[in-house]
Each structure stands twice: as C-alpha cells, then as structure tokens.
Design an enzyme around this catalytic site. Sequence first.
Site, PDB file in Angstrom:
ATOM      1  N   HIS A  76      16.516  51.743  61.902  1.00 53.57           N
ATOM      2  CA  HIS A  76      15.317  51.187  61.243  1.00 53.57           C
ATOM      3  C   HIS A  76      14.222  50.915  62.267  1.00 53.57           C
ATOM      4  O   HIS A  76      14.496  50.570  63.415  1.00 53.57           O
ATOM      5  CB  HIS A  76      15.636  49.977  60.365  1.00 53.57           C
ATOM      6  CG  HIS A  76      16.261  48.799  61.039  1.00 53.57           C
ATOM      7  ND1 HIS A  76      15.541  47.880  61.753  1.00 53.57           N
ATOM      8  CD2 HIS A  76      17.557  48.369  61.070  1.00 53.57           C
ATOM      9  CE1 HIS A  76      16.364  46.921  62.196  1.00 53.57           C
ATOM     10  NE2 HIS A  76      17.593  47.198  61.809  1.00 53.57           N
ATOM     11  N   ASP A  78      11.721  48.656  62.178  1.00 52.23           N
ATOM     12  CA  ASP A  78      11.200  47.302  62.368  1.00 52.23           C
ATOM     13  C   ASP A  78      12.166  46.402  63.116  1.00 52.23           C
ATOM     14  O   ASP A  78      13.350  46.719  63.267  1.00 52.23           O
ATOM     15  CB  ASP A  78      10.885  46.667  61.006  1.00 52.23           C
ATOM     16  CG  ASP A  78      12.120  46.539  60.113  1.00 52.23           C
ATOM     17  OD1 ASP A  78      12.957  47.466  60.128  1.00 52.23           O
ATOM     18  OD2 ASP A  78      12.254  45.514  59.418  1.00 52.23           O
ATOM     19  N   ASP A 115      18.231  45.218  68.062  1.00 53.33           N
ATOM     20  CA  ASP A 115      18.497  45.480  66.641  1.00 53.33           C
ATOM     21  C   ASP A 115      17.197  45.952  66.024  1.00 53.33           C
ATOM     22  O   ASP A 115      16.326  45.139  65.754  1.00 53.33           O
ATOM     23  CB  ASP A 115      19.009  44.198  65.977  1.00 53.33           C
ATOM     24  CG  ASP A 115      19.003  44.265  64.459  1.00 53.33           C
ATOM     25  OD1 ASP A 115      18.930  45.372  63.915  1.00 53.33           O
ATOM     26  OD2 ASP A 115      19.055  43.191  63.819  1.00 53.33           O
ATOM     27  N   GLU A 145      13.558  47.361  57.194  1.00 51.06           N
ATOM     28  CA  GLU A 145      14.939  47.031  56.826  1.00 51.06           C
ATOM     29  C   GLU A 145      15.153  45.530  56.785  1.00 51.06           C
ATOM     30  O   GLU A 145      15.814  44.987  55.899  1.00 51.06           O
ATOM     31  CB  GLU A 145      15.909  47.664  57.845  1.00 51.06           C
ATOM     32  CG  GLU A 145      17.375  47.539  57.468  1.00 51.06           C
ATOM     33  CD  GLU A 145      18.088  46.324  58.049  1.00 51.06           C
ATOM     34  OE1 GLU A 145      19.224  46.080  57.663  1.00 51.06           O
ATOM     35  OE2 GLU A 145      17.490  45.620  58.902  1.00 51.06           O
ATOM     36  N   GLU A 146      14.553  44.851  57.768  1.00 52.33           N
ATOM     37  CA  GLU A 146      14.846  43.425  57.962  1.00 52.33           C
ATOM     38  C   GLU A 146      14.215  42.539  56.900  1.00 52.33           C
ATOM     39  O   GLU A 146      14.546  41.370  56.803  1.00 52.33           O
ATOM     40  CB  GLU A 146      14.363  42.985  59.354  1.00 52.33           C
ATOM     41  CG  GLU A 146      14.984  43.755  60.518  1.00 52.33           C
ATOM     42  CD  GLU A 146      16.432  43.378  60.779  1.00 52.33           C
ATOM     43  OE1 GLU A 146      17.020  42.633  59.977  1.00 52.33           O
ATOM     44  OE2 GLU A 146      16.966  43.839  61.805  1.00 52.33           O
ATOM     45  N   ASP A 169      23.105  50.848  63.401  1.00 53.63           N
ATOM     46  CA  ASP A 169      22.676  49.461  63.226  1.00 53.63           C
ATOM     47  C   ASP A 169      23.827  48.458  63.251  1.00 53.63           C
ATOM     48  O   ASP A 169      23.657  47.326  62.842  1.00 53.63           O
ATOM     49  CB  ASP A 169      21.888  49.353  61.905  1.00 53.63           C
ATOM     50  CG  ASP A 169      21.057  48.084  61.816  1.00 53.63           C
ATOM     51  OD1 ASP A 169      20.772  47.489  62.875  1.00 53.63           O
ATOM     52  OD2 ASP A 169      20.693  47.703  60.696  1.00 53.63           O
ATOM     53  N   HIS A 457      18.313  38.504  65.516  1.00 50.59           N
ATOM     54  CA  HIS A 457      17.414  37.730  64.643  1.00 50.59           C
ATOM     55  C   HIS A 457      17.067  36.361  65.231  1.00 50.59           C
ATOM     56  O   HIS A 457      16.483  35.541  64.549  1.00 50.59           O
ATOM     57  CB  HIS A 457      17.978  37.532  63.226  1.00 50.59           C
ATOM     58  CG  HIS A 457      18.311  38.825  62.526  1.00 50.59           C
ATOM     59  ND1 HIS A 457      18.697  38.896  61.218  1.00 50.59           N
ATOM     60  CD2 HIS A 457      18.288  40.105  62.963  1.00 50.59           C
ATOM     61  CE1 HIS A 457      18.919  40.162  60.881  1.00 50.59           C
ATOM     62  NE2 HIS A 457      18.688  40.923  61.923  1.00 50.59           N
TER      63      HIS A 457
END
Length: 486
Positions: A76, A78, A115, A145-146, A169, A457
């Site tokens: 992904h 983002d 990530d 995605e996030e 991922d 995150h």
Amino acid sequence: MSELSTLSPQPLWDIFAQICSIPHPSYHEETLAAHIIEWAKSKDFHVERDDVGNILIRKPASKGMENRKAVVLQAHLDMVPQKNNDTQHDFTQDPIRPYIDGDWITAEGTTLGADNGIGMASALAVLADETVKHGPLEVLLTMTEEAGMDGAFGLKSGWLQADILINTDSEEEGEIYMGCAGGIDVVTTLPLSREALPAGYKTLELTIKGLKGGHSGGDIHLGLGNANKLLARFLAAQADDLNLKLIHLQGGTLRNAIPREGSCVIAVPADQLETLHQRKERYLETLTNEYAVVEANLTLLLDEIETSTPALTADCQTRFLSMLNAMPNGVIRMSDVAKGVVETSLNVGVVTMDEEKVEVFCLIRSLIETGKTYVAEMLNSLAKLSGAKTVASGSYPGWQPDADSPVMHLVRETYQQLFDKTPNIMVIHAGLECGLFKEPYPDMDMVSIGPTIRGAHSPDEKVHIKSVGQYWQLLTAILKSIPVKE
Ligand SMILES: [Zn+2]
C-alpha cells in the site's frame, strides 16, 4: 545521500530512503504516486492507474522465464501519520527522517512508514534490479489502506494479469500469512423511556477501570475483561433485588478496542445503600478472583453523585440490561484450518446513552463470511427479543485460509531451504487487503510476507535491519522458483 544507503540490499534501502523523503500519509499519496509513475516511465515499464488511484506497473519476464506463472507484488502507498507530542512535523509537507539505531531503523519523533514502505521499496527494487530473476511481473500499489482500504475496495476485476499475489504488508520475519479475518460493524439501538425517580432514592456512579484493553482482533483470544459486559453483569444481577434504577451507562471509545473503562449512574432506595456497597465489594472480589491472571489492576468505584436526569422505566431497564448481559462477546469459534487461531469473534466495543436511546457498537470479525453473518444474526435476534433494532455496515471480507495454496507451500519450502528452519504459517485475526482482492480475483493464489516491524502506527515504529535482508532473500528466491504456467 541517506545513511540508509550504506545498508544491504542497497537498491531496496535507497528506494526506501526516497520514499521517506516524499510525504505520503493516507489521503495525501499523490506526490509519491506521481514520483513513482515518472520513475517507472523513465525505465520504460508499462504503468497505469485505475479510477481509485491504484498504480499498476508491469515488467516483462527475465530471459528464459517467460513461461512462468505471473506474479503481482503488492504494497500500500500510504502510511499512518503519528508523531510524539513534542515533535514539530507536518506529515503533508515534511520528510520522514529515518536513522540507524543499533539493529533497527527508526524515525525522529514520527512513524517511520516501514509499514508498508519496505514492502513498496522491495517491489520497486525488484523492478530496478536486473540481477533478480523473475517471470512475468506486476507491481500493484494500493491507495489509502490505513484509512479504510479504499484502493483494495476499488480494485476492478480483469486489470491484473497475475496468477499469484504476494502481499508485503505482514510484520514478522519467519512468519508466512495465509489468511486474515474480515469484519462488520453492527450497531444495536434501543429507544428509551424514562420516568422521574421515586422519592427517597440515592444516586451513585459505579465505575469500572484499570482493565488492560487491547486490539479487538489480535487480543480477543486473551480473555480480557470487557468494561461494558462487566457493568451489565453486575446490574442485571442486582437490579431486582435492590430495586435499582438505571439512569445512564457508557463504556469504551472505539469499536476495534476492547473497552478498558465504563461507568453507570444508578439509584437505589436509601435503605439499600449499605447493601449496594456490600454487593459491589463482593463483585470486586469475584472479578479479582476470575481475572487474577489477566487483569491485575481492575477496580470498581462507587461514589454518590447528584443528577436530575430521570431513570429508565422498569420495563425499559429490564430489556436493556438483559440485552447487554446476554450479548455474546469475545471468541465465538476457533478455526479448524489454522490451529490456535480465532475464526469468529466480536467485541462489544462501545455503549453510548442519551435521553432517548442507547446504542451498542460491536465489531464482528471472522475468517469466513458466514461466521460474520451468524454473529450479526445473533445480535439481531437478541435485539428482537429486547425491542431494539440492529444496523450493519462497513462489511469487508476475510481471506479464508487455503491449506492447499501452492504459493504458500512454495514460500514455506523456499524459506526452509534458505534459512534451514521452518517458518510459522499464520492466519491473522485482523484485516489485510488480501480478503478484498479475492472478490475481483477469486482464483488468485495469495500469500503475505514481510520484515520484522515493531510499533507500527506509533512514533516508536521501527524495522529490523537484518530481517529486511532476510525478507529480500526470501522474496527474490520465491520469484526465481515460481512454477511454469501449465
Ligand atoms: Zn500496512
């Protein structure tokens, strides 16, 4: 030049350093996307975007590998923008500042974006590196995605030519993912009727706190205390005995977090006050005994307060407390295919109440579609019994484990040969984009691998340098071993 360029494999780290230099939080992926498209065009690769902004790049097979099955490497675009309170950083303008910290790469005061930046860098490095041998190759970079998996939701059938998808991922070297849970939100709404408190009642606030909380997918099997359920259990058991009246109840903050705290406002006749305190103490003992191992800091507080809000009528209170107390929560079923993995679960995540209604927000997860609908139906049945209504939304499919997946077997054997140890074959009880890819591409053979990332995150995010090398070794060895297309 970034100090990351001193690391091996150099093409991957070079590209990762460039990705870090271009801001790309969710919903702000355009600058990075434009940069990658320019780069791919400069190398004469076929490159396209779809309606939702996903990027697809094609590279022909290496010489002599034209007859292999086609592979799509997927990441992904983002990253999650999180920073420490004392860090000045504009994620839409400022570059991420990665640095080497012992065995790890981390960033100054912000998320690193390993990530899924390492996965993206590895896919682009395969395109750039002429020494990597591969069959017909596609690289798919998905949007946002996030923040809702927009790109995966928007992926059209017929666009990808590949037979095999490698998702990059996952976040643990030595683990190969072959499945993930899907999810659905269900909100149960019960209309409330209220009436004034009878004379001689005392109002109090009962609070439960000190619970651990956790991820409603990854931690659901741990048997942690759920603040909403534990409040309902006490109230449902005591209400009739103590002539207790419920005025308010709330708990939890997010559907996908196990609720750590909750509180309710109740009233009892003044002559029952003493008994209420005793019952609360006894309940605390019960919970302390039951949860001695997993919830050492659990506490119950009972304080007298003033309120002018009317209480729920007796009928309404009985229906609400019975509903919340009977509501299923936690693990519903374990998987037969992936041993030790939760197949279906739900989290009674949030309860909110105002004058007119109470709403209970649940997140259901399952490896299989029918597991989700089963639990959603249970909630619906319970709502019917209670005079409430349920609304389901935000459904996304899981990735059902396939024990016969050829690519999973290939990855396992390749890993075994390279590192002389058996990798763990895993199924994650949380979301990956792979579940969504199965809708437009039901026959796609899929697997997910990645380097070791910690603290994703969060501003503590870091990626283990050695694991990136191992991941690259594995990825390139897999590409070399992809079988001939029959
Ligand atoms: Zn990710």
